[in-house]
Motif scaffolding. Structure first.
Motif, PDB file in Angstrom:
ATOM      1  N   LYS A 263       2.237   1.887  -3.407  1.00  0.00           N
ATOM      2  CA  LYS A 263       1.199   2.389  -4.323  1.00  0.00           C
ATOM      3  C   LYS A 263       0.993   3.886  -4.080  1.00  0.00           C
ATOM      4  O   LYS A 263       0.910   4.698  -5.001  1.00  0.00           O
ATOM      5  CB  LYS A 263      -0.111   1.633  -4.131  1.00  0.00           C
ATOM      6  CG  LYS A 263      -0.211   0.361  -4.935  1.00  0.00           C
ATOM      7  CD  LYS A 263      -1.612  -0.215  -4.767  1.00  0.00           C
ATOM      8  CE  LYS A 263      -1.704  -1.550  -5.514  1.00  0.00           C
ATOM      9  NZ  LYS A 263      -2.901  -2.283  -5.132  1.00  0.00           N
TER      10      LYS A 263
ATOM     11  N   LYS B  18       0.838  -1.214   0.000  1.00  0.00           N
ATOM     12  CA  LYS B  18       0.000   0.000   0.000  1.00  0.00           C
ATOM     13  C   LYS B  18       0.864   1.250   0.000  1.00  0.00           C
ATOM     14  O   LYS B  18       0.591   2.232  -0.702  1.00  0.00           O
ATOM     15  CB  LYS B  18      -0.930  -0.020   1.218  1.00  0.00           C
ATOM     16  CG  LYS B  18      -2.146  -0.887   0.989  1.00  0.00           C
ATOM     17  CD  LYS B  18      -3.164  -0.718   2.113  1.00  0.00           C
ATOM     18  CE  LYS B  18      -4.394  -1.549   1.777  1.00  0.00           C
ATOM     19  NZ  LYS B  18      -5.239  -1.751   2.942  1.00  0.00           N
TER      20      LYS B  18
ATOM     21  N   LYS C 251       1.512   6.948  -6.517  1.00  0.00           N
ATOM     22  CA  LYS C 251       0.418   7.892  -6.812  1.00  0.00           C
ATOM     23  C   LYS C 251       0.894   9.322  -6.585  1.00  0.00           C
ATOM     24  O   LYS C 251       0.666  10.222  -7.415  1.00  0.00           O
ATOM     25  CB  LYS C 251      -0.762   7.582  -5.866  1.00  0.00           C
ATOM     26  CG  LYS C 251      -2.048   8.130  -6.329  1.00  0.00           C
ATOM     27  CD  LYS C 251      -2.800   7.052  -7.093  1.00  0.00           C
ATOM     28  CE  LYS C 251      -4.096   7.582  -7.700  1.00  0.00           C
ATOM     29  NZ  LYS C 251      -4.645   6.608  -8.598  1.00  0.00           N
TER      30      LYS C 251
END
Ligand code: ADP
Length: 804
Positions: free
Chosen positions: A178, A175, A182
């Motif tokens: 990611k 996570k 992003k």
């Protein structure tokens, strides 16, 4: 500074839009106003054309022919019409301008719209990118939050169990990875969008907006140029100082400037030229008194006890009026000489004097001289009445008055019946008839009587015929001249204020010897009887033989002077003629009495002792020259004709030297003797003056013999006789033809006034015709005097005689 750099802000942009809206509204206003002006001008043009039309309708235009005022007015009106046309044209032009303005407004509206659209378009991209940057930033912040949270969680897991693996840690790590990814992506997008925005903003500010503004400026300015030109055109079409108007004005000015007072009436005067009107004749209508016996005489005042007071009152009134006229004249003269407030300028009574001093000064002088003339005329008219009344009162005498009542009439008739023509009654009481007394002068004219009585106390007795009645008058010189009518009493005696006498002679002798005044009031005393002069003949001194002619006043006779047996000619005066005419008849004798010249008929005497009164003169055996010429037309030589001219000139030269104007010189009034000697005769119209102005009408004027100035203005001088002499010459050379034959008097007069002169009679020496023409010069002063005429004719005769 242009739009591109100065008007980039939003506010400026909005102001520019507002400005363009305002301009569009102004254009609308202009369009409406110009439309209105065009309408006004059109209406004005129509009104002006109507004015010009109206102005050209000149009433009785024929009567104004040749008038410069009329001509100028017509031109002025024509020019007004031109002006009207010009106004109409201008109005039409203004309508065209309105159309142009409408197009301009339309174009401008379009330009404004495309500016606004373009501006929105380029601003929209920048706005979009600005929004994009904000959005990217908030995304950035959101991802940053998520990243920070996941990284904290991963760190916690990792620190708690270092080096350990596990699903939980992997999950956290995953996570975290990611979120990191992003964040980095968002970061890049943010960076990119900022970079793009920077670029776009920079282009917008430095390229696109300035470009748009610059373009817009040039568009708007080009509109302004068009707009200006339209305005210029509109103004030009309303420009009253434009050349076309100036030219019209110039033409109006020129034609009005051409009005010349001295030429204004030239054609009119030429067209209506007439000889001066013949004077109106006022004449006493004698038929009024035809049936009235005795008392009233035509044109003569009646003085008797009924009228004398009235006459005296009237006289006083008239004398007062004369005085008043004189005083008023004096006042006017004082005025003219500057004694008045107006003349010395200290008071200006009206505006016109102040505004146009010279003109009104002249006007006022003219007015004053007119006033003066009017006053002089009034004075003269009133004076004439004064003289007439005075004359009549004098004639009757200071004291004695004939009766105006009928009951006296019988008495007066009695006097006539037993008076002058009844010598028997007189001789009953005296030794000789009254008319034989040396101091009795018969009907001697009053002028002569006055001339004969010079010293106080001089007296004579005479007869006067009043109202066809004979009255015996005692004339005395006493403080002037006094005339007393001899009064008759009921029993045929004669008296003044004193005792009556059976005869006039006794009455006069009583007054003379007693040295008592004739009347108390007059105080006149008789001191010296004035006796008849040698030319005062008695009627019985001549014996009439045969009638040889007929004159205006009566027949003309060949007669013999009883004393010397001399043949004479006697002119008689009809007894029935009025007193005034008898006076006129004797006038000829009075004038002739003083002259002595071989070419003037000689007076021998006048017979005024009783009726008919007569003039006795030398007999000129050939009779009237006119008859003589006609009768002897075949036998007359040029030399004889010229001799006649010379004789007449010699006689006239003599008369001119005596200041005598004949006024009726013509062949019919010349006499000729057996030696062809011409003698001037017929002095009935003559006057002893250098210049004689006829004021009492010109009844019997020999028009064809009379000079124009005498006909036109009644002004007679010897130079008028010269004109008549020219006609006489013409009569002599035409052997008694009638001058201007075939023409009436008025026609002849008209033609002479326009320069016509009779052609030369056949066989007239050219020099003599030249002389005639000189005598007929219109300019009085350029006519020769008789002295010159005589010399010319005499020299010609000498030349003629020498050449033979
Ligand atoms: P009046 O003046 O009254 O008209 P005139 O003088 O013309 O009279 O005379 C009329 C006519 O009488 C003349 O035409 C002429 O024939 C004649 N006559 C006048 N006077 C004389 C004279 N002195 N000798 C001869 N004939 C005369």
């Amino acid at each position: 500074m242009g739009f591109s750099s100065a008007l980039q802000s939003r506010a400026a942009h909005e102001a520019l839009i507002v400005r363009q809206d305002a301009e569009l509204r102004l254009m609308e206003t202009m369009k409406r106003s110009i439309q209105l002006k065009a309408k006004c001008d059109k209406e004005y043009a129509i009104s002006l054309a109507a004015v010009a039309q109206q102005g050209l309708k000149i009433d009785r235009a024929d009567d104004m022919q040749g008038s410069l005022i009329t001509k100028s007015w017509r031109s002025y009106m024509d020019e007004l019409d031109q002006q009207a046309k010009q106004f109409k044209l201008n109005a039409e032009q203004l309508e065209v301008i309105c159309d142009k303005l409408a197009h301009l407004s339309q174009d401008k509206r379009k330009a404004r719209k495309s500016y606004q659209e373009e501006h929105s378009k380029i601003a929209a991209r920048l706005n979009h990118l600005t929004d994009e940057v904000v959005r990217k930033k908030s995304e950035y912040q959101k991802h940053l939050e998520g990243y920070k949270t996941l990284r904290t969680r991963f760190e916690e897991h990792y620190i708690k169990a270092p080096g350990r693996s596990g699903r939980k840690l992997d999950d956290v790590r995953d996570k975290y990875q990611k979120a990191c990814r992003k964040l980095h992506l968002t970061h890049n997008e943010y960076v990119l969008s900022i970079t793009e925005a920077i670029e776009v903003e920079k282009d917008f500010r430095t390229v696109l907006l300035p470009g748009l503004l610059e373009h817009q400026q040039s568009v708007q300015e080009s509109f302004i140029l068009l707009w200006r030109n339209i305005l210029l055109e509109a103004a030009q079409h309303g420009d009253l100082t434009a050349d076309k108007y100036k030219e019209i004005q110039k033409r109006i000015d020129t034609v009005i400037g051409g009005i010349n007072p001295t030429e204004e009436y030239a054609e009119f005067t030429e067209k209506h030229k007439t000889s001066p009107t013949t004077p109106l004749q006022f004449q006493f209508d004698e038929s009024l008194i035809e049936d009235i016996p005795g008392k009233l005489t035509a044109s003569t005042l009646t003085v008797d006890n009924l009228t004398v007071d009235w006459l005296r009152t009237r006289l006083t009134e008239l004398e007062l009026a004369v005085k008043e006229c004189q005083e008023r004249q004096l006042k006017v003269i004082e005025h003219v000489n500057g004694g008045s407030p107006v003349a010395n300028g200290s008071v200006i009574s009206n505006g016109s004097m102040a505004s146009n001093g010279i003109q009104s000064n002249k006007d006022s002088q003219n007015r004053q001289s007119k006033d003066l003339n009017a006053l002089r005329c009034q004075e003269k008219q009133k004076q004439k009445l004064v003289d007439m009344i005075k004359f009549s009162l004098n004639e009757v005498g200071c004291e004695e008055l004939p009766s105006g009542c009928d009951d006296h009439l019988s008495l007066e008739h009695n006097f006539i019946d037993h008076g002058f023509n009844n010598e028997q009654q007189i001789s009953l009481s005296t030794n000789r008839p009254l008319y034989e007394e040396e101091w009795f002068h018969g009907v001697l004219p009053r002028e002569e009587v006055v001339r004969l009585l010079n010293i106080d106390g001089d007296f004579l007795v005479r007869e006067t015929i009043r109202n066809e009645e004979s009255q015996i008058v005692l004339s005395v010189c006493w403080n002037g001249h006094k005339h007393f009518i001899v009064q008759t009493t009921g029993d045929g005696h004669f008296r003044f204020e004193g005792p009556p006498f059976p005869s006039i002679q006794e009455l006069i002798m009583h007054q003379f010897h007693s040295e008592l005044p004739v009347t108390v009031k007059s105080g006149a005393i008789l001191r010296r009887p004035v006796c008849r002069e040698c030319w005062e003949l008695s009627n019985d001194d001549v014996a009439l033989l045969e009638k040889i002619g007929r004159g205006n006043f009566g027949d003309v006779y060949k007669a013999k002077l009883k004393s010397t047996k001399q043949d004479v000619a006697v002119k008689t005066c009809r007894m029935t003629l009025p007193d005034e005419q008898k006076r006129k008849f004797l006038q000829e004798g009075r004038i002739l009495k003083q002259y002595d010249h071989p070419n003037i008929v000689k007076l021998i005497g006048i017979c005024v002792q009783k009726q008919p009164i007569m003039i006795v003169m030398e007999l000129v055996p050939g009779g009237s020259l006119l008859n003589y010429l006609r009768k002897n037309s075949n036998g007359l030589s040029t030399r004889q004709q010229m001799g006649m001219c010379r004789d007449a000139a010699a006689g006239m030269r003599y008369l001119e030297s005596k200041n005598c104007i004949h006024r009726d010189l013509a062949a019919r009034n010349c006499l000729v003797d057996f030696e062809h000697t011409v003698k001037i005769s017929d002095f009935g119209m003559s006057r002893e003056e250098e210049e004689y102005i006829v004021s009492d009408g010109m009844k019997q004027i020999p028009v064809k013999w009379t000079a124009p100035e005498a006909l036109n203005f009644g002004k007679y001088t010897s130079l008028c006789d010269v004109w008549s002499y020219g006609i006489l010459m013409w009569e002599i050379f035409s052997k008694g033809d009638t001058p201007y034959s075939g023409m009436s008097n008025s026609r002849a007069r008209e033609r002479i006034d326009t320069g016509y002169r009779m052609p030369t009679p056949e066989n007239t020496p050219p020099e003599m015709y030249r002389l005639m023409l000189k005598c007929w010069a219109a300019d009085v002063e350029s006519r020769p005097h008789f002295d010159e005429i005589y010399n010319v004719v005499d020299a010609l005769i000498l030349r003629l005689e020498n050449s033979h």
